[in-house]
Design a protein around this motif. Sequence first.
Motif, short mmCIF file in Angstrom:
data_model
loop_
_atom_site.label_atom_id
_atom_site.label_comp_id
_atom_site.label_asym_id
_atom_site.label_seq_id
_atom_site.Cartn_x
_atom_site.Cartn_y
_atom_site.Cartn_z
N ARG A 215 41.49 30.31 39.36
CA ARG A 215 42.52 31.83 40.26
C ARG A 215 43.51 32.63 40.18
N LEU A 216 44.18 32.47 39.22
CA LEU A 216 45.20 33.66 39.25
C LEU A 216 44.49 34.92 38.52
N CYS A 218 41.30 35.73 38.25
CA CYS A 218 40.07 36.29 38.87
C CYS A 218 40.80 37.16 40.01
N ARG A 219 41.81 36.18 41.15
CA ARG A 219 42.77 37.21 41.91
C ARG A 219 43.64 38.15 41.40
N ASN A 220 44.38 38.04 40.31
CA ASN A 220 45.15 39.24 40.36
C ASN A 220 44.60 40.22 39.29
N LEU A 223 40.31 41.25 41.46
CA LEU A 223 39.96 41.04 42.79
C LEU A 223 41.20 41.70 43.84
N ASP A 224 42.26 41.20 44.16
CA ASP A 224 42.90 41.62 45.02
C ASP A 224 43.34 42.44 45.38
N HIS A 225 43.64 43.83 43.85
CA HIS A 225 44.10 44.81 44.70
C HIS A 225 43.85 45.39 45.18
N SER A 232 36.11 45.35 45.35
CA SER A 232 36.20 43.98 45.82
C SER A 232 34.75 43.30 45.32
N LEU A 236 33.41 40.60 42.54
CA LEU A 236 33.09 39.46 42.76
C LEU A 236 31.94 39.10 42.62
N ILE A 255 39.05 29.99 44.10
CA ILE A 255 39.14 31.30 43.92
C ILE A 255 40.47 31.61 45.40
N PHE A 256 39.60 31.18 46.63
CA PHE A 256 39.98 31.70 47.85
C PHE A 256 40.42 31.03 48.30
#
Length: 401
Positions: A215-216, A218-220, A223-225, A232, A236, A255-256
């Motif tokens: 999760r951390l 993939c997101r950081n 995806l997130d920024h 994004s 994804l 992930i979400f």
Amino acid sequence: MTSRVNTSFTLIPNQKYRRSSRRSSCFSNTFDSDSQPLSTLGNFKALPLEIFQIILKYLSVKDISMLSMVSKTVSQHIINYISTSSGSKRLLLQDFHDLELPDREDTAIVEHYRSLGLLFKRCTLLLPTKERLKYIHKILADVSCFKFNGCAAPLQCVGLLCYGIFLQTLTAGWDELECHRVYNFLCELTHLSRKMQTVVCSKPGSARKLELRIRLFCRNVLLDHWTHRSDSAFWLTCILKPWPMVNQARLLYIIFGPISPQDVVPREWLLENNARLLILSGNNICFTFMASKAVNGRTIELAKLIVFLALVSEKELYCMDWAVKMMQKVCKVFSTPVERNNFLQSVADAFACAIMEMLQLVMSGDGDDDDRSFMNLFHLVQAQASFHKEVLYLTMNVLPS
């Protein structure tokens, strides 16, 4: 017409000559002085390498980034500076854990890595994508918090966020083929696909720490920024595309999904959120999901889901006849009239139970927000009324005015 060539002069071959020992020693620590014209260093050509690197210490990362565009030779010397112990110590900051700010993307270290991404983008401009990535990995290899399992306290760390901002700046403007190469490189580096295989083939929660790491990362990192949703969506898609639909759903949840304050591990979603996701996923996915529950005899779950599809439709001002027609379509999946009747009865019971539960919550005053609880009850009663009105229209063959 044939051209004539003046051969009255003698062609002189290129002459080899020896540079003076003083000039050739100026940058002897970097590369052969005969292979690069020192004139491209401009006013820096008279300086020894050590003095040039001392000057770089007094420049900001943004200024060094601008300087790297002066010439290929200057850029090469900056690359060599980055590779030195003093250069890497100065540029590869690692204060990732002393942050208590609510918006971690506005911190100085994050902005530092955004500028560093631009510096690496410019310094490696002439390299093929594969070589750029290898070089950058070599430089960043000692930053443990950039690694998948490198940080012992990932929830209190902005290392992966800095890494993601760095990669975002580096890859900005790259075409999809190059970005695919970046994703494949990261997968090979972190064994991400194998780790995802482990969690999607395990029972939910049995590999909590690995789920959290995925999760951390993939997101950081991926995806997130991004500013634009299309970016994004691209990353994804890279993550989800290799997997069948059931595993895609599991990865999306990891992930979400909502997180627990105890271990940041995804908790079970509220039915309202499940319904909202199904609506946004489109008719085909929504029907496939619900039909699967019908085939497997999970009638009670299906009935509750119908209730919350109606509730979301009411809250978001969607057409309620969509929810009714979806129920009608799912009803046909049941093979016998008895099963269909039981399903319809379960839908009616589910509406009644949901209203009673919300009413009890409002009357007890145990909710975190009494006004919100009351509005939820109001919307649910309205949803039931609108839903049954559409059912009556359908049953009586009456078109709504």
